[in-house]
Motif scaffolding. Sequence first.
Motif, PDB file in Angstrom:
ATOM      1  N   ARG A  95      25.892  55.141  44.173  1.00 37.69           N
ATOM      2  CA  ARG A  95      26.778  53.976  44.194  1.00 37.69           C
ATOM      3  C   ARG A  95      27.153  53.615  42.767  1.00 37.69           C
ATOM      4  N   PRO A  96      28.385  53.190  42.529  1.00 42.70           N
ATOM      5  CA  PRO A  96      28.765  52.694  41.208  1.00 42.70           C
ATOM      6  C   PRO A  96      27.997  51.413  40.897  1.00 42.70           C
ATOM      7  N   GLY A  97      27.496  51.315  39.674  1.00 45.79           N
ATOM      8  CA  GLY A  97      26.625  50.221  39.314  1.00 45.79           C
ATOM      9  C   GLY A  97      27.234  48.842  39.455  1.00 45.79           C
ATOM     10  N   HIS A  98      28.546  48.723  39.256  1.00 46.38           N
ATOM     11  CA  HIS A  98      29.215  47.422  39.327  1.00 46.38           C
ATOM     12  C   HIS A  98      30.166  47.322  40.518  1.00 46.38           C
ATOM     13  N   GLY A  99      30.019  48.222  41.482  1.00 43.18           N
ATOM     14  CA  GLY A  99      30.848  48.154  42.685  1.00 43.18           C
ATOM     15  C   GLY A  99      32.223  48.764  42.544  1.00 43.18           C
ATOM     16  N   LEU A 100      32.505  49.450  41.440  1.00 40.00           N
ATOM     17  CA  LEU A 100      33.779  50.104  41.152  1.00 40.00           C
ATOM     18  C   LEU A 100      34.955  49.116  41.192  1.00 40.00           C
ATOM     19  N   PRO A 101      35.008  48.161  40.257  1.00 43.31           N
ATOM     20  CA  PRO A 101      36.198  47.300  40.172  1.00 43.31           C
ATOM     21  C   PRO A 101      37.389  48.102  39.658  1.00 43.31           C
ATOM     22  N   ILE A 102      38.562  47.888  40.249  1.00 44.56           N
ATOM     23  CA  ILE A 102      39.768  48.617  39.840  1.00 44.56           C
ATOM     24  C   ILE A 102      40.928  47.645  39.659  1.00 44.56           C
ATOM     25  N   ARG A 103      41.876  48.067  38.853  1.00 46.05           N
ATOM     26  CA  ARG A 103      43.116  47.318  38.636  1.00 46.05           C
ATOM     27  C   ARG A 103      44.222  48.022  39.401  1.00 46.05           C
ATOM     28  N   LEU A 104      44.876  47.284  40.280  1.00 48.75           N
ATOM     29  CA  LEU A 104      45.890  47.867  41.162  1.00 48.75           C
ATOM     30  C   LEU A 104      47.279  47.804  40.531  1.00 48.75           C
ATOM     31  N   HIS A 105      48.056  48.844  40.742  1.00 43.08           N
ATOM     32  CA  HIS A 105      49.460  48.888  40.324  1.00 43.08           C
ATOM     33  C   HIS A 105      50.279  49.275  41.556  1.00 43.08           C
ATOM     34  N   ARG A 106      51.052  48.334  42.049  1.00 40.07           N
ATOM     35  CA  ARG A 106      51.852  48.595  43.246  1.00 40.07           C
ATOM     36  C   ARG A 106      53.021  49.517  42.919  1.00 40.07           C
ATOM     37  N   HIS A 107      53.321  50.401  43.850  1.00 41.70           N
ATOM     38  CA  HIS A 107      54.470  51.285  43.671  1.00 41.70           C
ATOM     39  C   HIS A 107      55.767  50.478  43.680  1.00 41.70           C
ATOM     40  N   ASP A 108      56.747  50.952  42.945  1.00 43.43           N
ATOM     41  CA  ASP A 108      58.057  50.296  42.920  1.00 43.43           C
ATOM     42  C   ASP A 108      58.784  50.442  44.247  1.00 43.43           C
TER      43      ASP A 108
END
Length: 498
Positions: free
Chosen positions: A477-490
Amino acid sequence: MPMEYFFYLLPPLFFVLFTCHAFLSSIIMKHSPKPAKNCEKGQEISLPLGRTGWPVIGETLDYLSKIQSGTLENFVTDRMNKYSSKVFKTSLIGQPMAILCGPEGNKFLFSNEKKLVQVWFPGWSNKIFPKSHDVSNNEDFINIRRMLPLFLKADSLQKYVGIMDLVMKQHLQKNWDGDHVEVCLVVRKYTLALACRLFLSIDDPREVEKLAKPIEDIVAGIFSGFPINLPGTALNRAIKASKEIRASIDSIVKQRMADLTEKIVSPVQDILSHMLLTVDENGQFLNIVDISSHLLGLIFSGYSTLNGTLTFVMKYLAELPHVYDEVLREQMAVASSKKWPDLLGWEDLRKMRYSWNVASEVLRLTPPGFGAFREALTDFTYAGYKVPKGWKLHWIAHATHMNPEYFPNPEKFDPSRFERNQPAPYTYVPFGGGPRMCPGNEYARLAILVFIHNVVTKFRWEKVIPNERVFNDPLPRPGHGLPIRLHRHDFAVSESIF
């Protein structure tokens, strides 16, 4: 899903709490059956080579340290090199144990179920998944496996693809509406909602949310380092959570029985209806207690086994842009062939070959379970060595998954290895193999592909913590829960259908 894995994985420090049992087992080991005579050749058939390690503890410390370091395959390969490439003996949690190595060992175990070996579970699993009658864990496991294919085989699941897609779309709207998400958290919400919808026809988000905390308590209890039933322990909380969920399921079961009698609902609506209308080998219908316990086990399995796979799919797609781009290309081709507001269908999933190769590579590197246990039903000979009745046997997925003989450059993430040549038989075993193939493997495949399609066609993403550490306790498991930044498609793939 490989459901059996999650009742008998060895969590960290497991051996500490079974010292008394282990001590007695170690005494039994000293009085193990003597080598048998080979009447034909006049030679003794020896026990497998190997060592049993420290008194009581055996080799559990080394085994657990390999799990925590993510190098469990080394536990096998080190001993294969020292003792035998076919089989060696060891001692884990006080149990005399034979490790059958390589694809030949996997094939032997998978092919001899109920003949020479049977599934082995620790006794405390009955406290979380109780039965109404006196039947062994193995017999109960066989009974539930007998009915699962009626619902979980491919041709039965085909009609549920659209429902799975709808559940995922609803999940995205509710839980992915910001610029940041924690992957472990949102994945857990999706897998629980999906299991509740397909197994019990629960589609009210509030009802699903009520099960979230109890199911997490059960997961924590099963994977706890302290599997002992004392107030305040994880196992104790898991047992209480089990009672809470089964009480909720009981009321659903009773209502469904009435609805089926009145022909208000379809007999093929979900797995609950299948269970209520299926008879066992004695021609008897299952009772409510057993149905509730089985359904809890299925919800737990559908929930816990998918979480890690989907999390690491997101992780690798963030780290490997060229893999993401190829998945996006394939998924956009599927999306462009759909007319709004049509949902995904069976034929759409059949087009997602590269996406499944990606998922397969994730399953190779981080299988949903690192292995399973069997128990010898009788004395038998394997590779010239005797395995006595009552000994435990263990197969470890990493031992072949990470072997360069079967998967060149095994540390490298390479989906193309599933395009060129399919893995040799019994080398790729995230769901077991042969007659012992997990009955939930097709459910897992559909759930994974529906998830990938919906996320990839809406977002590109990047890791918030580039070098986030992965822990194994016991599953990765990722230690911090795998936080990600999302970029929506155009571009807009589809509009809301709600």
